[in-house]
Scaffold this motif. Structure first.
Motif, PDB file in Angstrom:
ATOM      1  N   LEU B 119       0.846  -1.207   0.000  1.00  0.00           N
ATOM      2  CA  LEU B 119       0.000   0.000   0.000  1.00  0.00           C
ATOM      3  C   LEU B 119       0.874   1.247   0.000  1.00  0.00           C
ATOM      4  O   LEU B 119       0.586   2.234  -0.692  1.00  0.00           O
ATOM      5  N   GLU B 120       1.957   1.193   0.757  1.00  0.00           N
ATOM      6  CA  GLU B 120       2.871   2.342   0.780  1.00  0.00           C
ATOM      7  C   GLU B 120       3.552   2.526  -0.571  1.00  0.00           C
ATOM      8  O   GLU B 120       3.746   3.650  -1.037  1.00  0.00           O
ATOM      9  N   GLN B 121       3.857   1.405  -1.213  1.00  0.00           N
ATOM     10  CA  GLN B 121       4.520   1.461  -2.523  1.00  0.00           C
ATOM     11  C   GLN B 121       3.653   2.163  -3.568  1.00  0.00           C
ATOM     12  O   GLN B 121       4.171   2.794  -4.472  1.00  0.00           O
ATOM     13  N   VAL B 122       2.327   2.028  -3.435  1.00  0.00           N
ATOM     14  CA  VAL B 122       1.438   2.691  -4.409  1.00  0.00           C
ATOM     15  C   VAL B 122       0.781   3.941  -3.798  1.00  0.00           C
ATOM     16  O   VAL B 122      -0.295   4.361  -4.225  1.00  0.00           O
ATOM     17  N   ASP B 123       1.451   4.500  -2.803  1.00  0.00           N
ATOM     18  CA  ASP B 123       1.002   5.760  -2.169  1.00  0.00           C
ATOM     19  C   ASP B 123      -0.371   5.636  -1.489  1.00  0.00           C
ATOM     20  O   ASP B 123      -1.144   6.594  -1.479  1.00  0.00           O
ATOM     21  N   LEU B 124      -0.686   4.463  -0.954  1.00  0.00           N
ATOM     22  CA  LEU B 124      -1.962   4.306  -0.244  1.00  0.00           C
ATOM     23  C   LEU B 124      -1.731   3.924   1.220  1.00  0.00           C
ATOM     24  O   LEU B 124      -2.660   3.449   1.892  1.00  0.00           O
ATOM     25  N   GLY B 125      -0.509   4.142   1.689  1.00  0.00           N
ATOM     26  CA  GLY B 125      -0.168   3.750   3.059  1.00  0.00           C
ATOM     27  C   GLY B 125      -1.088   4.361   4.100  1.00  0.00           C
ATOM     28  O   GLY B 125      -1.485   3.703   5.063  1.00  0.00           O
ATOM     29  N   GLU B 126      -1.457   5.615   3.880  1.00  0.00           N
ATOM     30  CA  GLU B 126      -2.296   6.299   4.875  1.00  0.00           C
ATOM     31  C   GLU B 126      -3.748   5.801   4.882  1.00  0.00           C
ATOM     32  O   GLU B 126      -4.526   6.136   5.763  1.00  0.00           O
ATOM     33  N   TYR B 127      -4.093   4.991   3.861  1.00  0.00           N
ATOM     34  CA  TYR B 127      -5.479   4.514   3.764  1.00  0.00           C
ATOM     35  C   TYR B 127      -5.644   3.087   4.299  1.00  0.00           C
ATOM     36  O   TYR B 127      -6.695   2.491   4.146  1.00  0.00           O
ATOM     37  N   GLN B 128      -4.600   2.544   4.905  1.00  0.00           N
ATOM     38  CA  GLN B 128      -4.630   1.115   5.268  1.00  0.00           C
ATOM     39  C   GLN B 128      -5.797   0.741   6.187  1.00  0.00           C
ATOM     40  O   GLN B 128      -6.245  -0.391   6.164  1.00  0.00           O
ATOM     41  N   LYS B 129      -6.268   1.692   6.996  1.00  0.00           N
ATOM     42  CA  LYS B 129      -7.387   1.356   7.889  1.00  0.00           C
ATOM     43  C   LYS B 129      -8.734   1.848   7.353  1.00  0.00           C
ATOM     44  O   LYS B 129      -9.761   1.729   8.013  1.00  0.00           O
ATOM     45  N   LYS B 130      -8.672   2.430   6.148  1.00  0.00           N
ATOM     46  CA  LYS B 130      -9.929   2.886   5.531  1.00  0.00           C
ATOM     47  C   LYS B 130     -10.619   1.726   4.834  1.00  0.00           C
ATOM     48  O   LYS B 130     -10.007   0.702   4.539  1.00  0.00           O
ATOM     49  N   LYS B 131     -11.895   1.956   4.531  1.00  0.00           N
ATOM     50  CA  LYS B 131     -12.642   0.948   3.779  1.00  0.00           C
ATOM     51  C   LYS B 131     -12.666   1.335   2.308  1.00  0.00           C
ATOM     52  O   LYS B 131     -12.467   2.508   1.970  1.00  0.00           O
ATOM     53  N   LEU B 132     -12.978   0.349   1.469  1.00  0.00           N
ATOM     54  CA  LEU B 132     -12.978   0.584   0.027  1.00  0.00           C
ATOM     55  C   LEU B 132     -13.968   1.678  -0.372  1.00  0.00           C
ATOM     56  O   LEU B 132     -13.748   2.402  -1.334  1.00  0.00           O
ATOM     57  N   GLN B 141      -8.716   0.326  -7.587  1.00  0.00           N
ATOM     58  CA  GLN B 141      -8.093  -0.561  -8.571  1.00  0.00           C
ATOM     59  C   GLN B 141      -6.658  -0.917  -8.158  1.00  0.00           C
ATOM     60  O   GLN B 141      -6.204  -2.041  -8.367  1.00  0.00           O
ATOM     61  N   LYS B 142      -5.979   0.038  -7.539  1.00  0.00           N
ATOM     62  CA  LYS B 142      -4.617  -0.258  -7.068  1.00  0.00           C
ATOM     63  C   LYS B 142      -4.661  -1.283  -5.925  1.00  0.00           C
ATOM     64  O   LYS B 142      -3.820  -2.180  -5.843  1.00  0.00           O
ATOM     65  N   VAL B 143      -5.680  -1.149  -5.067  1.00  0.00           N
ATOM     66  CA  VAL B 143      -5.829  -2.113  -3.968  1.00  0.00           C
ATOM     67  C   VAL B 143      -6.087  -3.508  -4.553  1.00  0.00           C
ATOM     68  O   VAL B 143      -5.529  -4.512  -4.109  1.00  0.00           O
ATOM     69  N   GLN B 144      -6.929  -3.525  -5.587  1.00  0.00           N
ATOM     70  CA  GLN B 144      -7.239  -4.808  -6.242  1.00  0.00           C
ATOM     71  C   GLN B 144      -5.955  -5.429  -6.809  1.00  0.00           C
ATOM     72  O   GLN B 144      -5.724  -6.630  -6.685  1.00  0.00           O
ATOM     73  N   PHE B 145      -5.140  -4.593  -7.399  1.00  0.00           N
ATOM     74  CA  PHE B 145      -3.888  -5.098  -7.983  1.00  0.00           C
ATOM     75  C   PHE B 145      -2.968  -5.642  -6.885  1.00  0.00           C
ATOM     76  O   PHE B 145      -2.336  -6.690  -7.041  1.00  0.00           O
ATOM     77  N   ILE B 146      -2.924  -4.915  -5.778  1.00  0.00           N
ATOM     78  CA  ILE B 146      -2.101  -5.365  -4.634  1.00  0.00           C
ATOM     79  C   ILE B 146      -2.575  -6.732  -4.144  1.00  0.00           C
ATOM     80  O   ILE B 146      -1.764  -7.611  -3.842  1.00  0.00           O
ATOM     81  N   SER B 147      -3.879  -6.911  -4.106  1.00  0.00           N
ATOM     82  CA  SER B 147      -4.415  -8.194  -3.616  1.00  0.00           C
ATOM     83  C   SER B 147      -3.978  -9.348  -4.516  1.00  0.00           C
ATOM     84  O   SER B 147      -3.910 -10.499  -4.093  1.00  0.00           O
ATOM     85  N   THR B 148      -3.665  -9.014  -5.780  1.00  0.00           N
ATOM     86  CA  THR B 148      -3.262 -10.043  -6.744  1.00  0.00           C
ATOM     87  C   THR B 148      -1.835 -10.533  -6.499  1.00  0.00           C
ATOM     88  O   THR B 148      -1.521 -11.689  -6.743  1.00  0.00           O
ATOM     89  N   LEU B 149      -0.965  -9.622  -6.040  1.00  0.00           N
ATOM     90  CA  LEU B 149       0.445 -10.012  -5.919  1.00  0.00           C
ATOM     91  C   LEU B 149       0.937 -10.018  -4.472  1.00  0.00           C
ATOM     92  O   LEU B 149       2.133 -10.183  -4.215  1.00  0.00           O
ATOM     93  N   LEU B 150      -0.009  -9.913  -3.549  1.00  0.00           N
ATOM     94  CA  LEU B 150       0.297  -9.884  -2.113  1.00  0.00           C
ATOM     95  C   LEU B 150       1.140 -11.080  -1.675  1.00  0.00           C
ATOM     96  O   LEU B 150       2.068 -10.958  -0.869  1.00  0.00           O
ATOM     97  N   HIS B 151       0.841 -12.249  -2.206  1.00  0.00           N
ATOM     98  CA  HIS B 151       1.452 -13.492  -1.723  1.00  0.00           C
ATOM     99  C   HIS B 151       2.637 -13.928  -2.573  1.00  0.00           C
ATOM    100  O   HIS B 151       3.012 -15.098  -2.547  1.00  0.00           O
ATOM    101  N   ASN B 152       3.243 -12.968  -3.289  1.00  0.00           N
ATOM    102  CA  ASN B 152       4.388 -13.252  -4.159  1.00  0.00           C
ATOM    103  C   ASN B 152       4.138 -14.460  -5.067  1.00  0.00           C
ATOM    104  O   ASN B 152       4.871 -15.459  -5.038  1.00  0.00           O
ATOM    105  N   PRO B 153       3.117 -14.367  -5.914  1.00  0.00           N
ATOM    106  CA  PRO B 153       2.774 -15.530  -6.745  1.00  0.00           C
ATOM    107  C   PRO B 153       3.809 -15.786  -7.834  1.00  0.00           C
ATOM    108  O   PRO B 153       4.522 -14.863  -8.252  1.00  0.00           O
TER     109      PRO B 153
END
Lengths: 413, 307
Positions: B119-132, B141-153
């Motif tokens: 989240l910090e890498q895509v400038d969303l660090g301050e939103y980590q406790k916010k809801k979608l 969309q950036k959050v969605q992308f993060i969810s795709t590569l979160l687990h180092n696939p």
């Protein structure tokens, strides 16, 4: 931690943490308990106040004074009932009415001349209410005591008391043996049948809502790329079922507590005896019924295009499932008649039907087992169907499929 | 299965009733490449991706992913971002990403830590406790992308990853995709943005009506569609050059496309220009068509109506 358990835990916290769920589950029972506390506190406060002094004249005025005219000649003077001016005999109706006008008596009864044949009595009063009922009761006691003069006093008291009825059902098979004391036990089991209905449908409702949400927020495709539909649905079924059960449990505890506080339940509880086997049947039906209706609700959720249509379509399941409740009288009177037997075996109506039969009479074990087996099989079917529909239909356009396409949709994947 | 093939699709067919969505399709995706999956709307791309992910079952054919049939364990090594975006809307981002990471086999603590880092890498660090619900569409969309590569696939499958993003966010996600590929992650990307494919893609597959119509390295496919022509900038009478059949000029009058006669190569033309004292050349290139031109040409040939 298995994926199934992770989904279960997440759904439990996600739905269970919602304000609406917390309010319905905890808020309403707490509110009800607080209201009862408030009423009791007010009553205690009232009781703790020093009594207001009332004059002897005021006390007298609260008691209904009775005048009567005996045209039958059977009753004569009031005897013991004349104490404190409670009851006065008058020779004619005019005298009695004059006494009422003067305020000496509040009610006048005129016993007809042919009382022994007709039982006819006329009553005159300024108004009719609770005090009139007390006057009637008093006058009835006077009539009975006078007519039964010389009869054993205990016998008169017994005849003058209300009868105490305890119902016992006679077995239909042997026609003689007293098989069961119903009373309070029947009441509690019947309440359990209703709770079973409520809790299964609450849980199933949460499940349907959850499936519809999954469709609306487009999350399902991501989740399905991680976990297979069946464990996914199983996790949702378990979470929604537990939440529904917890809700009913909280309400039940609140109701029992409130009734206990009001002092009405404790004696009833003392006389209740439920056979342990009955509880086992109830629990089995709760689990299987929830799975069966939950599967059906989840299928409806998977088919419904939006949150609006889902609950409307759920009536297809709810109405037939509640059918045995509409026939409660028939179940109570003839639990082994054709219709109750059919409704207790037909899977959709079986949970409510069989619980009602078990509550009022002996049911052959084979019928109970057959009913449970049929419900279990149907539950497997509805869960399987919901998983198939969940898999395919949710990924399609979101439009309601036509009835003739359903078979193809289920078969194709 | 070839060890270098992360995905192998063999003669796969999928029908919906009488409609053939995917028709005897075969292709491979190689380890570490950015593989572009192209095709007009309704060509069968999403159905193919869903079959690769075992969401749908093929009627015929075989699919192998990361060494074999897709198991629950193998699914943990795949990240998927479908075209229809969706995440739980009323759950704080870090909880949501923690849950999704957990489903992919990560511990809750690791998943949350990695979520915060991304989240910090895509400038969303301050939103980590916010809801979608509190985020803009681009942020979601950036959050969605993060969810795709979160687990180092090892493999990520993304459907239109850049649609709806502004140029800055597009560049951010592009850089992340390129980094993933450089670090050995295989990317299968379905997109209609041909520019991105030209810039990032190593190989491509284009399907139409469920059938394969283009397949191979991006440069090779473009060369295949290149006609015998060169593009030049400069001064001089281009039509007078020997070996030039005809000349086209672009709308700005700067670039000239010299169509060459049969048997004349681009090398011949370069030599002719170098030898000519009356021509000044500022740039010289092979006339390779853009992927957009190829897409329109191929899709149009197959009778698609793009409206």
């Amino acid at each position: 931690m298995s994926k199934l358990f992770q989904v279960f835990k997440f759904e439990l916290l996600r739905i269970g943490g919602r304000r609406s769920y917390l309010f319905t589950t905890l808020g309403i029972p707490v509110l009800a308990v607080l209201i009862v506390f408030g009423i009791q506190a007010y009553q205690d406060w009232q009781a703790s106040r020093p009594p207001e002094e009332t004059s002897a004249e005021e006390e007298d005025s609260k008691i209904e004074k009775i005048g009567y005219v005996d045209l039958s000649g059977l009753f004569g003077e009031p005897g013991l009932f004349s104490a404190g001016g409670l009851m006065t005999s008058y020779a004619t109706e005019d005298e009695a009415h004059a006494a009422m006008d003067a305020g000496d008596v509040d009610t006048v009864y005129v016993i007809s001349a042919d009382y022994m044949n007709t039982g006819a009595i006329k009553r005159y009063a300024d108004n009719f209410g609770m005090s009139s009922m007390a006057a009637d009761s008093m006058f009835r006691s006077f009539l009975m005591n006078t007519l039964l003069k010389g009869v054993d006093r205990d016998l008169v008291t017994r005849l003058d008391s209300d009868i105490l009825v305890r119902e016992h059902r006679v077995s239909a098979e042997d026609g003689a043996a007293i098989v069961k004391d119903e009373g309070a036990s029947f009441l509690l089991v019947y309440v359990f049948a209703l709770l079973l209905g409520f809790s299964t449908f609450f849980g199933a409702g949460y499940l349907m809502q959850n499936v519809l949400e999954e469709k609306e927020n487009k999350m399902v495709e991501i989740i399905l790329s991680t976990i297979r539909p069946l464990p996914l649905l199983a996790a949702k079924v378990l979470a929604a079922g537990l939440l529904g059960f917890l809700q009913i449990l909280c309400w039940s505890i609140a109701v029992i507590y409130i009734l206990g506080r009001l002092g009405t339940l404790t004696p009833a509880l003392a006389s209740i005896s439920i056979p342990p086997m009955m509880l086992v049947w109830c629990l089995l039906y709760f689990v299987l019924a929830y799975l069966m209706y939950g599967g059906a609700y989840a299928s409806i959720g998977a088919l419904s295009p939006s949150m609006k249509e889902g609950p409307q379509m759920a009536v297809i399941v709810t109405l037939p499932a509640m059918l045995p409740i509409y026939f409660t009288t028939l179940f109570a009177e003839s639990p082994n008649a054709g219709l109750p037997v059919f409704l207790s075996l037909f899977p959709v109506t079986a949970p409510m039907g069989m619980i009602q039969r078990l509550a009022v009479g002996e049911v052959p074990l084979i019928e109970v087992l057959l009913s449970l087996a049929l419900v279990a099989l149907t539950a497997v079917g509805t869960i399987w169907l919901s998983a198939r529909l969940f898999r395919v239909n949710t990924l399609l356009s979101g439009q309601m499929p036509k009835l003739r396409d359903l078979g193809r949709i289920v078969r194709e994947n | 299965m070839n060890r270098e093939h992360v995905i192998e699709v063999r003669e796969v067919t999928k029908k919906y009733g009488t409609h053939v969505a995917v028709d005897a399709l075969s292709f491979e995706v190689q380890r570490g490449e950015i593989f572009a999956f192209l095709g007009p709307n309704g060509a069968g791309k999403t159905t193919t991706m869903r079959m690769i992910l075992d969401i749908l079952k093929p009627d015929q054919g075989q699919i192998a992913v990361l060494g074999g049939a897709l198991t629950e364990e193998i699914k943990d090594h795949i990240g998927y971002m479908p075209e229809e975006r969706g995440l739980y809307r009323n759950v704080p981002l870090v909880d949501l990403l923690g849950y999704l990471g957990g489903l992919k086999g990560m511990s809750q603590a690791d998943a949350r830590r990695r979520a915060i880092q991304l989240l910090e890498q895509v400038d969303l660090g301050e939103y980590q406790k916010k809801k979608l619900t509190e985020l803009s569409k681009g942020m979601a969309q950036k959050v969605q992308f993060i969810s795709t590569l979160l687990h180092n696939p090892e493999l990520i499958i993304v459907d239109e990853p850049f649609s709806g993003l502004d140029p800055v966010n597009t560049q951010t996600l592009k850089d992340m995709v390129i980094d993933l590929s450089r670090n050995g992650t295989t990317v299968l990307m379905s997109t209609h943005q041909m520019q991105q494919v030209e810039e990032m893609g190593h190989r491509l597959l284009m399907i139409d009506h469920g059938r394969r119509v283009l397949y191979g390295p991006v440069d090779e496919v473009r060369s295949r569609f290149a006609e015998n022509a060169v593009v030049v900038e400069g001064e001089g009478d281009w039509a007078a050059l020997p070996g030039v059949k005809s000349v086209d000029v672009d709308e700005f009058g700067r670039e000239y496309t010299l169509h060459l006669k049969d048997g004349v190569t681009s090398d011949d033309m370069m030599q002719a220009l170098a030898a000519s004292p009356v021509h000044k050349v500022r740039s010289f290139a092979l006339a390779v068509p853009s992927l957009t031109d190829i897409f329109i040409q191929v899709a149009g040939r197959n009778g698609n109506n793009h409206g």
